[in-house]
Design a protein around this motif. Structure first.
Motif, short mmCIF file in Angstrom:
data_model
loop_
_atom_site.label_atom_id
_atom_site.label_comp_id
_atom_site.label_asym_id
_atom_site.label_seq_id
_atom_site.Cartn_x
_atom_site.Cartn_y
_atom_site.Cartn_z
N ILE A 260 -19.85 14.33 0.51
CA ILE A 260 -19.76 14.64 -0.92
C ILE A 260 -20.35 13.47 -1.69
N ASP A 261 -21.35 13.76 -2.52
CA ASP A 261 -21.94 12.70 -3.32
C ASP A 261 -22.05 13.08 -4.79
N ALA A 262 -21.45 14.24 -5.15
CA ALA A 262 -21.48 14.65 -6.55
C ALA A 262 -20.56 15.85 -6.75
N GLY A 263 -20.19 16.08 -8.00
CA GLY A 263 -19.50 17.31 -8.38
C GLY A 263 -18.02 17.35 -8.04
N GLN A 264 -17.44 18.55 -8.29
CA GLN A 264 -16.04 18.82 -7.99
C GLN A 264 -15.98 19.75 -6.77
N GLN A 265 -15.18 19.39 -5.79
CA GLN A 265 -15.09 20.16 -4.56
C GLN A 265 -13.62 20.40 -4.21
N TYR A 266 -13.40 21.44 -3.40
CA TYR A 266 -12.02 21.79 -3.02
C TYR A 266 -12.04 22.42 -1.64
N TRP A 267 -11.07 22.06 -0.82
CA TRP A 267 -10.89 22.71 0.48
C TRP A 267 -9.40 22.67 0.84
N GLU A 268 -9.02 23.45 1.82
CA GLU A 268 -7.62 23.55 2.22
C GLU A 268 -7.49 23.37 3.73
N VAL A 269 -6.32 22.94 4.14
CA VAL A 269 -6.05 22.77 5.56
C VAL A 269 -4.64 23.27 5.86
N ARG A 270 -4.53 24.09 6.89
CA ARG A 270 -3.23 24.57 7.38
C ARG A 270 -2.92 23.80 8.67
N PHE A 271 -1.72 23.26 8.75
CA PHE A 271 -1.40 22.40 9.88
C PHE A 271 -0.03 22.73 10.46
N ASP A 272 0.15 22.30 11.70
CA ASP A 272 1.42 22.49 12.38
C ASP A 272 2.39 21.42 11.90
N LYS A 273 3.43 21.83 11.17
CA LYS A 273 4.37 20.86 10.61
C LYS A 273 5.19 20.16 11.68
N GLU A 274 5.11 20.65 12.91
CA GLU A 274 5.82 20.00 14.02
C GLU A 274 4.94 18.97 14.72
N SER A 275 3.70 18.79 14.24
CA SER A 275 2.84 17.76 14.81
C SER A 275 3.52 16.40 14.73
N LYS A 276 3.33 15.57 15.75
CA LYS A 276 3.92 14.23 15.69
C LYS A 276 3.32 13.42 14.56
N ALA A 277 2.05 13.67 14.27
CA ALA A 277 1.41 13.03 13.13
C ALA A 277 0.22 13.87 12.69
N PHE A 278 -0.01 13.87 11.37
CA PHE A 278 -1.14 14.62 10.81
C PHE A 278 -1.55 13.93 9.52
N ALA A 279 -2.86 13.92 9.25
CA ALA A 279 -3.36 13.34 8.01
C ALA A 279 -4.58 14.10 7.55
N VAL A 280 -4.75 14.16 6.21
CA VAL A 280 -5.93 14.80 5.63
C VAL A 280 -6.35 13.96 4.43
N GLY A 281 -7.66 13.79 4.27
CA GLY A 281 -8.16 13.01 3.15
C GLY A 281 -9.67 12.91 3.20
N VAL A 282 -10.20 11.78 2.75
CA VAL A 282 -11.64 11.53 2.78
C VAL A 282 -11.88 10.13 3.30
N ALA A 283 -13.08 9.90 3.79
CA ALA A 283 -13.43 8.59 4.32
C ALA A 283 -14.89 8.28 4.01
N LEU A 284 -15.20 6.99 4.01
CA LEU A 284 -16.58 6.56 3.89
C LEU A 284 -17.25 6.62 5.25
N ARG A 285 -18.56 6.65 5.26
CA ARG A 285 -19.28 6.65 6.53
C ARG A 285 -18.99 5.39 7.34
N SER A 286 -18.60 4.34 6.64
CA SER A 286 -18.38 3.06 7.31
C SER A 286 -17.03 2.99 8.02
N LEU A 287 -16.23 4.04 7.98
CA LEU A 287 -14.94 4.03 8.66
C LEU A 287 -15.14 3.72 10.15
N GLY A 288 -14.48 2.68 10.63
CA GLY A 288 -14.66 2.24 12.01
C GLY A 288 -14.08 3.22 13.02
#
Length: 493
Positions: free
Chosen positions: A348-376
C-alpha cells in the motif's frame, strides 16, 4: 500433372461446396420441423387463451344474469304480496259498502241503530284503511343495463404480443457502495405487457464497451419485477463491472440495453507463500499452522525414510507439497525462528484500503496488522518499529493488545470473530474494527514514509483473509467523525 492438380482443386472445392449445401439442407429441414412445432405450440396457446377469455366472459355473463333474476324475483315477490293484500282489502271494503247500502235502505227498522254502529266499527278496523297505496318495489330495471362499448374496443385491440422496448440504464442513478451495486433503468414508453426484466453483469478489468473475448462470463439475474436491482455481498476482484438489461413479456424478450461499465475499486491481494514461516501452510487467502513444516528439509534428506513412507503419510505429503518447500523470494527471505509471519503480495503506497481476517480464537497466538518491507526475518509483528498490529495471546493467559515498536497497550474489548483493518496511507491512520459490528477497537496514528504491506502471524491456529472489499461507509463516516480526536496511545505511534 498440372491438369490433374487443377482437377484435384476443383474436386476439393466441389466437395466442400457439396458439404456446405448438405449442411444447409439439414439446417432448412430442421427449420421446417421447428416451424411446424412452434406453429402448433402458438396455435395451441392461442386456442387456450381464447378459451380462457371466453370462460371469463361466460362467467361474467352468468353472474350478471343471476343478479337480474334475483332482482326480478325479489321485486316480483314484493309486488305480488302487496297486490294480494290490496285485493283482499278491496274485497272486504266492497262487502262493507254493500252492507252499509242495505242498512240505509232499512233505516226505519228497529235494529238500524245497532247495525249502523257495527258497520262503523267494521270500517274503522277495515284493512283498506291500513294499507299503503305506494308500491313497495319499482318496475324500473335501468340500473341493470350495460354498455360494453369500451370493452369491445379493448377486445378489438387484442393482438400478438409485441417485442418489448429496450431499457436504458441510468448511470447517474447507479450506486457502488459497501460492496453492493444498485442498477436502475427506465423505458421511453410505459409497457403494461412487460412481465419481468433480466439483468446480466460481468466482471472486467477494461473500461468501455465489452470486447469480443472477455475473461469472465455474463452472470444472469432473472425475474426482476421493478425497474431496479441491487447486488449485495460482492467481492470486487476486478476494476470494473459491466451491466446490461432487457425487458421480457410472457412470450418474448427484447433487446439488451447498451452496456454500462461501473468502477468497482477495492484492495486486492493474496498471501505471499514465499515470505511465510516454514510452519505456515499457505493457500491464496488462508493459513494453517503446520507443526511439521519446518522438518521438510530433514525428510527430503532422509531418502530411506522417504522411500519407506506410505503414499499418504505426513512425510510423503509434506515432501510433495510445494507450499511446504522453503523458497526464497528476491529481496525477501522467509520468516524464521519464532516469527510465524506471512506477508501479503501487494504493498500500500496511497489511498484508503480495507480488508478483513477471520481467525481461530483458540489459536495460541494471532496477530494482524501492517509492516514495512524492512521487517526482519526474525522480527515478530509489533516488536519493532517496522510493524503495527493487534495481537491475541492465548498462552497461559488470554490477552488482546495493540503492539508497535515492542510496546503494547491492552485493549478493553471483546475478541471478535473477524477483524477489519482500515488504512489511510496519506493520513497515517491504521484502525482495527470488529468486522461484524463495525465497532472501532484501536487506531494507530503515525506517518508512513514508505510502502506498507498487510502482515499476519499465527501460532497453533488458522486464519483466512477476505479481500476485494471497499471501505465500509460506516467506517468512513466514523473516521471523518473522529478525525479531530485520537483513540491511540502516543507511545505506540
Amino acid at each position: 500433372p498440372q491438369e490433374q492438380e487443377s482437377l484435384r482443386k476443383i474436386t476439393t472445392t466441389l466437395t466442400l461446396k457439396n458439404e456446405e449445401i448438405t449442411n444447409f439442407i439439414c439446417s432448412l429441414k430442421q427449420s421446417l420441423e421447428n416451424l411446424e412445432a412452434n406453429s402448433d405450440r402458438v396455435h395451441g396457446d392461442l386456442e387456450s387463451e381464447f378459451t380462457s377469455l371466453n370462460a371469463v366472459l361466460d362467467q361474467l355473463k352468468d353472474g350478471m344474469l343471476t343478479r337480474i333474476k334475483q332482482e326480478r324475483a325479489s321485486r316480483t315477490y314484493e309486488l305480488q304480496s302487496q297486490l294480494s293484500a290490496c285485493s283482499k282489502a278491496l274485497e272486504s271494503s266492497e262487502e262493507l259498502l254493500d252492507l252499509a247500502n242495505q242498512t240505509l235502505c232499512s233505516s226505519q227498522t228497529e235494529g238500524f241503530m245497532q247495525a249502523a254502529k257495527d258497520i262503523k266499527d267494521s270500517v274503522t278496523m277495515a284493512p283498506a284503511f291500513r294499507l299503503s297505496l305506494k308500491a313497495k318495489a319499482s318496475d324500473n330495471m335501468s340500473h341493470m343495463m350495460v354498455d360494453f362499448s369500451q370493452e369491445r374496443e379493448m377486445l378489438r385491440g387484442i393482438s400478438f404480443l409485441p417485442v418489448p422496448a429496450t431499457p436504458e440504464i441510468q448511470v447517474s442513478e447507479c450506486q457502488v457502495c459497501d460492496n453492493t451495486v444498485s442498477v436502475l433503468w427506465t423505458l421511453q414508453e410505459p409497457d403494461s405487457k412487460i412481465d419481468h426484466y433480466t439483468l446480466e453483469h460481468r466482471r472486467t478489468n477494461h473500461d468501455g464497451p465489452p470486447r469480443l473475448r472477455e475473461e469472465f462470463p455474463w452472470m444472469v439475474v432473472e425475474g426482476i419485477r421493478p425497474m431496479e436491482h441491487t447486488l449485495t455481498g460482492l467481492r470486487f476482484d476486478t476494476r470494473f463491472m459491466t451491466f446490461r438489461v432487457k425487458a421480457c413479456n410472457k412470450a418474448v424478450a427484447g433487446e439488451f440495453s447498451e452496456p454500462v461499465t461501473l468502477e468497482t475499486h477495492a484492495f486486492l491481494f493474496k498471501l505471499d507463500a514465499a515470505s511465510a514461516h516454514q510452519n505456515l501452510k499457505v493457500e491464496e487467502l488462508s493459513v494453517e499452522w503446520d507443526s511439521v513444516g519446518g522438518k521438510v528439509q530433514e525428510i527430503r534428506k532422509d531418502k530411506n525414510r522417504t522411500n519407506q513412507s506410505p503414499m499418504h503419510s505426513p512425510a510423503r505429503v509434506s515432501m510433495m507439497s510445494p507450499k511446504r518447500v522453503p523458497t526464497v523470494r528476491p529481496g525477501r527471505d522467509r520468516f524464521t525462528a519464532e516469527s510465524y509471519t506471512v506477508l501479503a503480495d501487494t504493498a500500500i503506497d496511497a489511498g484508503q484500503q480495507y480488508w478483513e481476517v477471520r481467525f481461530d480464537k483458540e489459536s495460541k497466538a494471532f496477530a494482524v496488522g501492517v509492516a514495512l518491507r524492512s521487517l526482519g526475518r526474525f522480527d515478530q509483528l509489533g516488536k519493532s518499529g517496522a510493524s503495527w498490529c493487534i495481537h491475541l495471546n492465548n498462552w497461559l493467559q488470554q490477552s488482546l493488545t495493540a503492539k508497535h515498536n515492542n510496546k503494547a497497550r491492552t485493549l478493553d474489548c471483546a475478541i471478535p470473530d473477524r477483524i477489519g483493518v482500515y488504512c489511510n496511507y496519506e493520513e497515517g491512520i491504521l484502525s482495527f474494527y470488529n468486522a461484524k459490528l463495525k465497532q472501532l477497537m484501536h487506531t494507530f496514528r503515525t506517518k508512513f514514509t514508505q510502502p506498507i504491506i498487510p502482515a499476519f502471524m499465527v501460532w497453533n491456529g488458522t486464519f483466512s483473509v477476505k479481500t476485494g472489499l471497499q471501505v465500509p461507509s460506516v467506517v468512513q463516516s466514523g473516521q471523518r467523525k473522529n478525525s479531530n480526536t485520537s483513540s491511540s496511545n502516543a507511545s505506540l505511534t
